[in-house]
Structure formats: C-alpha cells, structure tokens
Motif scaffolding. Sequence first.
Motif, PDB file in Angstrom:
ATOM      1  N   PRO A  18      25.936  44.531 -11.316  1.00 13.90           N
ATOM      2  CA  PRO A  18      25.815  43.242 -10.452  1.00 13.90           C
ATOM      3  C   PRO A  18      26.241  42.329 -11.189  1.00 13.90           C
ATOM      4  O   PRO A  18      26.463  42.005 -12.000  1.00 13.90           O
ATOM      5  CB  PRO A  18      24.353  43.536 -10.165  1.00 13.90           C
ATOM      6  CG  PRO A  18      23.972  43.718 -10.912  1.00 13.90           C
ATOM      7  CD  PRO A  18      24.573  45.096 -11.270  1.00 13.90           C
ATOM      8  N   ILE A  19      26.999  41.056  -9.940  1.00 12.67           N
ATOM      9  CA  ILE A  19      27.000  39.926  -9.897  1.00 12.67           C
ATOM     10  C   ILE A  19      26.752  38.746  -9.652  1.00 12.67           C
ATOM     11  O   ILE A  19      26.979  39.012  -8.261  1.00 12.67           O
ATOM     12  CB  ILE A  19      29.184  40.053 -10.000  1.00 12.67           C
ATOM     13  CG1 ILE A  19      29.419  38.324 -10.621  1.00 12.67           C
ATOM     14  CG2 ILE A  19      29.633  40.210  -9.112  1.00 12.67           C
ATOM     15  CD1 ILE A  19      30.908  38.237 -10.949  1.00 12.67           C
ATOM     16  N   ILE A  20      26.120  38.054 -10.157  1.00 16.30           N
ATOM     17  CA  ILE A  20      25.890  36.593  -9.434  1.00 16.30           C
ATOM     18  C   ILE A  20      26.162  35.496  -9.913  1.00 16.30           C
ATOM     19  O   ILE A  20      27.056  35.308 -11.329  1.00 16.30           O
ATOM     20  CB  ILE A  20      24.097  35.902 -10.399  1.00 16.30           C
ATOM     21  CG1 ILE A  20      23.979  35.826 -11.282  1.00 16.30           C
ATOM     22  CG2 ILE A  20      23.128  38.042  -9.429  1.00 16.30           C
ATOM     23  CD1 ILE A  20      22.198  35.162 -11.723  1.00 16.30           C
ATOM     24  N   VAL A  21      26.014  34.532  -9.057  1.00 16.40           N
ATOM     25  CA  VAL A  21      26.602  32.739  -9.573  1.00 16.40           C
ATOM     26  C   VAL A  21      25.818  31.744  -9.555  1.00 16.40           C
ATOM     27  O   VAL A  21      25.128  31.824  -8.745  1.00 16.40           O
ATOM     28  CB  VAL A  21      27.867  32.933  -8.128  1.00 16.40           C
ATOM     29  CG1 VAL A  21      28.441  31.110  -8.125  1.00 16.40           C
ATOM     30  CG2 VAL A  21      28.961  34.326  -7.855  1.00 16.40           C
ATOM     31  N   ASP A  22      26.687  31.207 -10.624  1.00 11.72           N
ATOM     32  CA  ASP A  22      26.135  29.874 -10.956  1.00 11.72           C
ATOM     33  C   ASP A  22      26.800  28.965 -10.542  1.00 11.72           C
ATOM     34  O   ASP A  22      27.904  28.375 -10.960  1.00 11.72           O
ATOM     35  CB  ASP A  22      25.769  29.844 -12.426  1.00 11.72           C
ATOM     36  CG  ASP A  22      25.542  28.818 -12.653  1.00 11.72           C
ATOM     37  OD1 ASP A  22      25.362  27.050 -12.327  1.00 11.72           O
ATOM     38  OD2 ASP A  22      24.765  28.564 -13.912  1.00 11.72           O
ATOM     39  N   PRO A  23      26.735  28.344  -8.619  1.00 10.34           N
ATOM     40  CA  PRO A  23      26.929  27.529  -8.871  1.00 10.34           C
ATOM     41  C   PRO A  23      27.065  25.892  -9.334  1.00 10.34           C
ATOM     42  O   PRO A  23      27.638  24.789  -8.805  1.00 10.34           O
ATOM     43  CB  PRO A  23      26.651  27.048  -7.118  1.00 10.34           C
ATOM     44  CG  PRO A  23      25.498  27.472  -6.755  1.00 10.34           C
ATOM     45  CD  PRO A  23      25.219  28.391  -7.954  1.00 10.34           C
ATOM     46  N   SER A  24      25.985  25.611 -10.093  1.00 10.31           N
ATOM     47  CA  SER A  24      26.022  24.518 -10.505  1.00 10.31           C
ATOM     48  C   SER A  24      26.220  23.674 -11.341  1.00 10.31           C
ATOM     49  O   SER A  24      26.975  23.141 -11.872  1.00 10.31           O
ATOM     50  CB  SER A  24      24.217  24.937 -11.168  1.00 10.31           C
ATOM     51  OG  SER A  24      23.433  24.669  -9.618  1.00 10.31           O
ATOM     52  N   HIS A  25      25.913  24.719 -13.121  1.00 10.19           N
ATOM     53  CA  HIS A  25      27.759  24.308 -13.933  1.00 10.19           C
ATOM     54  C   HIS A  25      29.046  24.759 -13.650  1.00 10.19           C
ATOM     55  O   HIS A  25      29.560  23.950 -14.231  1.00 10.19           O
ATOM     56  CB  HIS A  25      27.415  25.709 -14.975  1.00 10.19           C
ATOM     57  CG  HIS A  25      26.098  25.439 -15.475  1.00 10.19           C
ATOM     58  ND1 HIS A  25      25.015  25.776 -14.827  1.00 10.19           N
ATOM     59  CD2 HIS A  25      25.946  24.904 -16.612  1.00 10.19           C
ATOM     60  CE1 HIS A  25      23.673  24.905 -15.920  1.00 10.19           C
ATOM     61  NE2 HIS A  25      24.200  24.609 -16.461  1.00 10.19           N
ATOM     62  N   ALA A  29      29.960  34.814   0.730  1.00 15.44           N
ATOM     63  CA  ALA A  29      30.913  35.301   1.332  1.00 15.44           C
ATOM     64  C   ALA A  29      31.596  36.470   0.652  1.00 15.44           C
ATOM     65  O   ALA A  29      32.584  37.402   1.655  1.00 15.44           O
ATOM     66  CB  ALA A  29      31.763  34.584   2.028  1.00 15.44           C
ATOM     67  N   ALA A  30      31.797  35.583  -0.849  1.00 15.16           N
ATOM     68  CA  ALA A  30      32.936  36.373  -1.431  1.00 15.16           C
ATOM     69  C   ALA A  30      32.079  38.224  -1.769  1.00 15.16           C
ATOM     70  O   ALA A  30      33.136  38.708  -2.996  1.00 15.16           O
ATOM     71  CB  ALA A  30      32.820  36.190  -2.591  1.00 15.16           C
ATOM     72  N   GLY A  31      31.067  37.970  -1.481  1.00  9.77           N
ATOM     73  CA  GLY A  31      30.065  39.265  -2.214  1.00  9.77           C
ATOM     74  C   GLY A  31      29.181  39.314  -3.687  1.00  9.77           C
ATOM     75  O   GLY A  31      28.799  40.972  -3.811  1.00  9.77           O
ATOM     76  N   ALA A  32      28.711  37.906  -3.640  1.00  9.49           N
ATOM     77  CA  ALA A  32      28.294  37.918  -4.945  1.00  9.49           C
ATOM     78  C   ALA A  32      26.569  38.681  -4.693  1.00  9.49           C
ATOM     79  O   ALA A  32      25.779  39.148  -3.457  1.00  9.49           O
ATOM     80  CB  ALA A  32      27.890  36.710  -5.096  1.00  9.49           C
ATOM     81  N   ASP A  33      26.148  38.565  -5.629  1.00  8.76           N
ATOM     82  CA  ASP A  33      24.299  39.817  -5.668  1.00  8.76           C
ATOM     83  C   ASP A  33      23.624  39.075  -5.800  1.00  8.76           C
ATOM     84  O   ASP A  33      22.528  39.194  -5.792  1.00  8.76           O
ATOM     85  CB  ASP A  33      24.835  40.934  -6.670  1.00  8.76           C
ATOM     86  CG  ASP A  33      25.163  41.592  -6.000  1.00  8.76           C
ATOM     87  OD1 ASP A  33      25.488  42.939  -5.054  1.00  8.76           O
ATOM     88  OD2 ASP A  33      26.657  41.962  -7.188  1.00  8.76           O
ATOM     89  N   GLY A  34      23.736  37.471  -5.627  1.00 10.03           N
ATOM     90  CA  GLY A  34      22.549  36.575  -6.289  1.00 10.03           C
ATOM     91  C   GLY A  34      23.162  34.780  -6.657  1.00 10.03           C
ATOM     92  O   GLY A  34      24.193  35.172  -6.990  1.00 10.03           O
ATOM     93  N   LEU A  35      21.988  34.676  -6.478  1.00 10.68           N
ATOM     94  CA  LEU A  35      22.365  33.218  -6.992  1.00 10.68           C
ATOM     95  C   LEU A  35      21.139  32.267  -7.973  1.00 10.68           C
ATOM     96  O   LEU A  35      20.307  33.020  -8.421  1.00 10.68           O
ATOM     97  CB  LEU A  35      22.699  32.234  -5.978  1.00 10.68           C
ATOM     98  CG  LEU A  35      23.711  32.192  -4.746  1.00 10.68           C
ATOM     99  CD1 LEU A  35      23.357  31.479  -3.438  1.00 10.68           C
ATOM    100  CD2 LEU A  35      24.956  31.876  -5.280  1.00 10.68           C
TER     101      LEU A  35
END
Length: 335
Positions: free
Chosen positions: A264-271, A288-294
């Motif tokens: 799985p891949i999640i995204v950290d929008p803060s950093h 929208a790009a398919g991330a599994d979490g934030l």
Amino acid sequence: MIIVVSSKSKSDELKGLFNYIESHNVQIKQTIGETHTILGLVGDTVKIDMDAISTFPVVESVKRVQEPYKLVNRKFHEIDTVIDIGGFKIGGGNFSVIAGPCSVESHDQILEIARGVKQAGAGILRGGAFKPRSSPYAFQGLEGTGLMLLSEAKAATGMPLVSEVMSTDDIALFDDVDVIQVGARNMQNFRLLKELGKLDKPILLKRGLANTIEEWLMSAEYIMAGGNEKVILCERGIRTFETATRNTLDVSAIPIIKKLSHLPIIVDPSHSAGMSHLVEPLSLAAIAAGADGLIIEVHNNPQKALCDGAQSLNIPQFNALNAKIDKLVAFMKSL
Ligand code: PEP
Ligand code: MN
C-alpha cells in the motif's frame, strides 16, 4: 538480464563468464549475431551483481530486464497487501487517515489533538517523539517521554499510534507503538531497515528526499527480506528545483508504485507542501491518483507548534478536510 559480448570472443574467454553466471542457477540462452552475441539470462537474476558481470573483459554491456527487487514486486504477488492497524485497514481498496502533530509536546497537547482528530474521523494518531531536525539547536522531541505521552493518548482514545524511530538503539521503546515510521532521512539506513525487518509490526517507510522509486522499493525489500511483510510506503514529496513548496509531491509515484508493487501507498501532503493551505488540494489529488491513505499534521495551536507549525492544520481545518476526504474516497470507489 541481457549481456552483450563480442562475437569474436574466444571460447576460453567466455568460459569464466559462463561459470560465474551458472553458479547463480540461471540458464543462458545465446543468440549469435555477426558482430555481437547476446546472452539472455533466464531465471532468478535478483542476486546477480551487474558490476561483477561488467568486470569480465568480454562483456560489452549488461542490462537488467527484471526489477532488482522481488518480495515487494507485484509480478510475484499479484494481490494487494492489506495492512491492519488496530482495525483500520490500509491497502486493497481500504483507505485510512492518520493525523496528529509533528511532535508530541506535552500531555495536554497530545490529548487535545488526539481527541480532536478522532472526533473529526481520523482512525490513527501520529506524533513524533524522536525528531530528525536539520538544526541541532531545534526541538529534538521528547523522546521516551513523548512515547509515554502517546501511550496515554492511545489509552484515552483507543487510537493506534504511528511514531518515528531514528535509531536501532530505541526500537525496544516502541512496544506500544502500532506502526513504526522510518523518516525520509533514514530511508537508506540499511541497518535500521534490517532490524525493523525482524519485527512483526507495520513499518511506514517514507520516501527519501532525493530517492528514486526503485531505491525506495529496494529499501522496502530490505524490510521484507528480514521477514516483516507489513510495509506501507509513504510519498512525502521530493527535492526538485522548485522552491515555492517545501518539497514537490510526486503524484505519479502513486500509480507507478501500484503497478510495480503490491504494497500500500499513502501520501503525506503536509511535508510535501510545507504550507497548510496546500494540504487540502494535495490530499484530494492523492486520493484521485489512487492513494490508500493520508498522514496529515494537525496541531491544536499551529502558531505555537514546536515543529512544522506552518504546514499543520488546526483541528477545525482538519475536520473540514476530513469531510471532503470521506466524500472523495466514496466517489472514487463508485467509479
Ligand atoms: C515527520 O513525519 O514529521 C517527518 C519528519 O517526516 P519526513 O521524514 O517525511 O520529513
Ligand atoms: Mn513534521
């Protein structure tokens, strides 16, 4: 792997190369051309060192056609890996939100934030106790005390915990932490990765500041090669020439990772952003790009945060964002 040798190579010159290749239990398929002979290696070439092949004088060039990683490779594991964190799932169509402060600062701070983000709908609490700061004079985190305060927040709210480990010396302190984070600066700390590979606990592996997707997957391979299959990848922005943001969120890494790996891949929008007003658009882009979490930094008083206040949402802002996240996740599932 494909090796090109000159057709003029003498058989005794080739013999050493053939012996070396065959000692790795792979077969050689030869295509003899007018000027060059192509050796196609059939079998598991993961452990063959391209540099060692290049040292044979007959070798003109060598090219890998198979990825250098195996355990993280989707080719050998078609189904998405799903990671369960205290009942909250990440991967295989499951989406979870991790939220909390960059650093644990006090009992009251972490409890207020934990309660706030839980009420807003976050499942998992983040909080740094060991902080990798660029300056040795900056707040370094509460270390062991910070982990104790996180445990108190977990006991009070029931939220599972994510926290960053910086050294193999401290792993034993992370017993009550549900997911151990490897920060961007430690993505290639191979001794740390090997130790984490011995645990039966999810590892959140952030992408290094200037690392390729292949290097990142190789780091995940280190953890899996040790026996720990619970790896979550986290895209947190990379260094580019752009200075308008703290880092540049590599949105394309999300579908690329999905294609190459079952993890799985999640995204950290803060950093990725470094600025709180960018956290919402980047979060929505990631979904929208398919991330599994934030994983989102939230503080009860960003102006007073000891670390990363400028990129932290306050609790009402997080609450508003989480409502949009829920809607977009549901919409994406309906497509
Ligand atoms: C963090 O999560 O607070 C952190 C230091 O992140 P990164 O390693 O991605 O910079
Ligand atoms: Mn931070």
